[in-house]
Motif scaffolding. Structure first.
Motif, PDB file in Angstrom:
ATOM      1  N   TRP A   1       0.821  -1.209   0.000  1.00  0.00           N
ATOM      2  CA  TRP A   1       0.000   0.000   0.000  1.00  0.00           C
ATOM      3  C   TRP A   1       0.856   1.261   0.000  1.00  0.00           C
ATOM      4  O   TRP A   1       0.452   2.293  -0.527  1.00  0.00           O
ATOM      5  CB  TRP A   1      -0.960  -0.003   1.178  1.00  0.00           C
ATOM      6  CG  TRP A   1      -2.142  -0.862   0.891  1.00  0.00           C
ATOM      7  CD1 TRP A   1      -2.390  -2.098   1.378  1.00  0.00           C
ATOM      8  CD2 TRP A   1      -3.222  -0.550   0.007  1.00  0.00           C
ATOM      9  NE1 TRP A   1      -3.559  -2.574   0.858  1.00  0.00           N
ATOM     10  CE2 TRP A   1      -4.093  -1.640   0.010  1.00  0.00           C
ATOM     11  CE3 TRP A   1      -3.527   0.548  -0.795  1.00  0.00           C
ATOM     12  CZ2 TRP A   1      -5.254  -1.671  -0.741  1.00  0.00           C
ATOM     13  CZ3 TRP A   1      -4.695   0.516  -1.537  1.00  0.00           C
ATOM     14  CH2 TRP A   1      -5.534  -0.576  -1.512  1.00  0.00           C
ATOM     15  N   GLN A   2       2.039   1.178   0.578  1.00  0.00           N
ATOM     16  CA  GLN A   2       2.954   2.310   0.516  1.00  0.00           C
ATOM     17  C   GLN A   2       3.365   2.578  -0.928  1.00  0.00           C
ATOM     18  O   GLN A   2       3.409   3.729  -1.367  1.00  0.00           O
ATOM     19  CB  GLN A   2       4.186   2.032   1.372  1.00  0.00           C
ATOM     20  CG  GLN A   2       5.138   3.193   1.449  1.00  0.00           C
ATOM     21  CD  GLN A   2       6.352   2.863   2.301  1.00  0.00           C
ATOM     22  OE1 GLN A   2       6.725   1.702   2.454  1.00  0.00           O
ATOM     23  NE2 GLN A   2       6.963   3.890   2.863  1.00  0.00           N
ATOM     24  N   GLU A   3       3.617   1.515  -1.673  1.00  0.00           N
ATOM     25  CA  GLU A   3       3.961   1.670  -3.087  1.00  0.00           C
ATOM     26  C   GLU A   3       2.783   2.219  -3.889  1.00  0.00           C
ATOM     27  O   GLU A   3       2.973   3.029  -4.795  1.00  0.00           O
ATOM     28  CB  GLU A   3       4.422   0.325  -3.650  1.00  0.00           C
ATOM     29  CG  GLU A   3       5.757  -0.120  -3.091  1.00  0.00           C
ATOM     30  CD  GLU A   3       6.109  -1.549  -3.460  1.00  0.00           C
ATOM     31  OE1 GLU A   3       5.309  -2.212  -4.166  1.00  0.00           O
ATOM     32  OE2 GLU A   3       7.186  -2.008  -3.037  1.00  0.00           O
ATOM     33  N   VAL A   4       1.566   1.781  -3.550  1.00  0.00           N
ATOM     34  CA  VAL A   4       0.370   2.305  -4.224  1.00  0.00           C
ATOM     35  C   VAL A   4       0.243   3.806  -3.967  1.00  0.00           C
ATOM     36  O   VAL A   4      -0.038   4.585  -4.883  1.00  0.00           O
ATOM     37  CB  VAL A   4      -0.899   1.560  -3.750  1.00  0.00           C
ATOM     38  CG1 VAL A   4      -2.156   2.278  -4.203  1.00  0.00           C
ATOM     39  CG2 VAL A   4      -0.893   0.126  -4.252  1.00  0.00           C
ATOM     40  N   ALA A   5       0.465   4.225  -2.721  1.00  0.00           N
ATOM     41  CA  ALA A   5       0.353   5.650  -2.388  1.00  0.00           C
ATOM     42  C   ALA A   5       1.404   6.480  -3.120  1.00  0.00           C
ATOM     43  O   ALA A   5       1.133   7.613  -3.517  1.00  0.00           O
ATOM     44  CB  ALA A   5       0.488   5.852  -0.879  1.00  0.00           C
ATOM     45  N   HIS A   6       2.576   5.921  -3.334  1.00  0.00           N
ATOM     46  CA  HIS A   6       3.641   6.667  -4.013  1.00  0.00           C
ATOM     47  C   HIS A   6       3.475   6.703  -5.517  1.00  0.00           C
ATOM     48  O   HIS A   6       4.024   7.580  -6.175  1.00  0.00           O
ATOM     49  CB  HIS A   6       5.015   6.070  -3.658  1.00  0.00           C
ATOM     50  CG  HIS A   6       5.469   6.467  -2.289  1.00  0.00           C
ATOM     51  ND1 HIS A   6       6.228   7.571  -2.066  1.00  0.00           N
ATOM     52  CD2 HIS A   6       5.237   5.910  -1.085  1.00  0.00           C
ATOM     53  CE1 HIS A   6       6.469   7.680  -0.771  1.00  0.00           C
ATOM     54  NE2 HIS A   6       5.878   6.683  -0.155  1.00  0.00           N
ATOM     55  N   ALA A   7       2.712   5.766  -6.072  1.00  0.00           N
ATOM     56  CA  ALA A   7       2.593   5.679  -7.530  1.00  0.00           C
ATOM     57  C   ALA A   7       1.163   5.753  -8.026  1.00  0.00           C
ATOM     58  O   ALA A   7       0.856   5.266  -9.103  1.00  0.00           O
ATOM     59  CB  ALA A   7       3.235   4.369  -8.001  1.00  0.00           C
ATOM     60  N   HIS A   8       0.266   6.361  -7.253  1.00  0.00           N
ATOM     61  CA  HIS A   8      -1.131   6.418  -7.710  1.00  0.00           C
ATOM     62  C   HIS A   8      -1.262   7.336  -8.922  1.00  0.00           C
ATOM     63  O   HIS A   8      -0.521   8.319  -9.056  1.00  0.00           O
ATOM     64  CB  HIS A   8      -2.054   6.851  -6.553  1.00  0.00           C
ATOM     65  CG  HIS A   8      -1.902   8.283  -6.177  1.00  0.00           C
ATOM     66  ND1 HIS A   8      -2.746   9.247  -6.643  1.00  0.00           N
ATOM     67  CD2 HIS A   8      -1.007   8.910  -5.384  1.00  0.00           C
ATOM     68  CE1 HIS A   8      -2.371  10.408  -6.155  1.00  0.00           C
ATOM     69  NE2 HIS A   8      -1.321  10.230  -5.398  1.00  0.00           N
ATOM     70  N   PRO A   9      -2.197   7.025  -9.823  1.00  0.00           N
ATOM     71  CA  PRO A   9      -2.269   7.757 -11.094  1.00  0.00           C
ATOM     72  C   PRO A   9      -2.927   9.133 -11.026  1.00  0.00           C
ATOM     73  O   PRO A   9      -2.659   9.985 -11.848  1.00  0.00           O
ATOM     74  CB  PRO A   9      -3.073   6.823 -11.983  1.00  0.00           C
ATOM     75  CG  PRO A   9      -3.911   6.026 -11.055  1.00  0.00           C
ATOM     76  CD  PRO A   9      -3.101   5.873  -9.808  1.00  0.00           C
ATOM     77  N   HIS A  10      -3.803   9.362 -10.055  1.00  0.00           N
ATOM     78  CA  HIS A  10      -4.548  10.629 -10.017  1.00  0.00           C
ATOM     79  C   HIS A  10      -4.150  11.413  -8.786  1.00  0.00           C
ATOM     80  O   HIS A  10      -4.313  10.960  -7.662  1.00  0.00           O
ATOM     81  CB  HIS A  10      -6.056  10.360  -9.978  1.00  0.00           C
ATOM     82  CG  HIS A  10      -6.519   9.500 -11.093  1.00  0.00           C
ATOM     83  ND1 HIS A  10      -6.567   9.939 -12.393  1.00  0.00           N
ATOM     84  CD2 HIS A  10      -6.944   8.211 -11.140  1.00  0.00           C
ATOM     85  CE1 HIS A  10      -7.012   8.979 -13.169  1.00  0.00           C
ATOM     86  NE2 HIS A  10      -7.239   7.907 -12.437  1.00  0.00           N
ATOM     87  N   HIS A  11      -3.631  12.582  -8.991  1.00  0.00           N
ATOM     88  CA  HIS A  11      -3.256  13.433  -7.872  1.00  0.00           C
ATOM     89  C   HIS A  11      -4.441  14.303  -7.498  1.00  0.00           C
ATOM     90  O   HIS A  11      -4.986  15.026  -8.315  1.00  0.00           O
ATOM     91  CB  HIS A  11      -2.046  14.290  -8.228  1.00  0.00           C
ATOM     92  CG  HIS A  11      -0.779  13.513  -8.265  1.00  0.00           C
ATOM     93  ND1 HIS A  11      -0.080  13.173  -7.153  1.00  0.00           N
ATOM     94  CD2 HIS A  11      -0.115  12.967  -9.321  1.00  0.00           C
ATOM     95  CE1 HIS A  11       0.973  12.473  -7.495  1.00  0.00           C
ATOM     96  NE2 HIS A  11       0.973  12.324  -8.797  1.00  0.00           N
ATOM     97  N   ARG A  12      -4.837  14.199  -6.214  1.00  0.00           N
ATOM     98  CA  ARG A  12      -5.954  15.005  -5.715  1.00  0.00           C
ATOM     99  C   ARG A  12      -5.433  16.295  -5.115  1.00  0.00           C
ATOM    100  O   ARG A  12      -4.392  16.332  -4.507  1.00  0.00           O
ATOM    101  CB  ARG A  12      -6.699  14.240  -4.626  1.00  0.00           C
ATOM    102  CG  ARG A  12      -7.456  13.075  -5.139  1.00  0.00           C
ATOM    103  CD  ARG A  12      -8.399  12.621  -4.074  1.00  0.00           C
ATOM    104  NE  ARG A  12      -8.317  11.175  -3.955  1.00  0.00           N
ATOM    105  CZ  ARG A  12      -8.658  10.511  -2.877  1.00  0.00           C
ATOM    106  NH1 ARG A  12      -9.066  11.133  -1.816  1.00  0.00           N
ATOM    107  NH2 ARG A  12      -8.575   9.212  -2.861  1.00  0.00           N
TER     108      ARG A  12
END
Length: 99
Positions: free
Chosen positions: A86-97
């Motif tokens: 999940w840390q990797e998901v948070a660092h590489a998520h496609p949409h920046h809010r």
């Protein structure tokens, strides 16, 4: 603190707070069903708030490294491998809010 205790504690912490709110309302001449409804609502709110405060102690939060992005993931009760995923998901998520 065991998981069962962590689940029951907010339930019992909300009871005296809801009773206090209902006790304060009895002097205003409200119908009993209204006092009961407000008391139950107060119990739900206080129990949820206690649950959030208790669970916040055991949560891990992974955030996007971009300071302008508000993306975050909150985890509880996961092993190190799942937390790392999940840390990797948070660092590489496609949409920046929030950008």
């Amino acid at each position: 603190m065991s998981r069962q205790t962590r689940n029951l504690l907010p339930f019992f912490l909300g009871i005296p707070m809801a009773a206090w709110v209902a006790w304060d309302l009895r002097g205003y001449g409200l119908p009993a069903d209204s006092v009961l409804a407000v008391g139950l609502m107060a119990w739900a709110c206080f129990s949820r708030a206690a649950d959030l405060l208790i669970s916040a102690r055991t949560q891990t939060v992974h955030r996007c490294p971009d300071s302008r992005c508000s993306f975050s993931v909150r985890l509880s009760g996961v092993d190190a491998a799942e937390s790392r995923r999940w840390q990797e998901v948070a660092h590489a998520h496609p949409h920046h809010r929030g950008v």
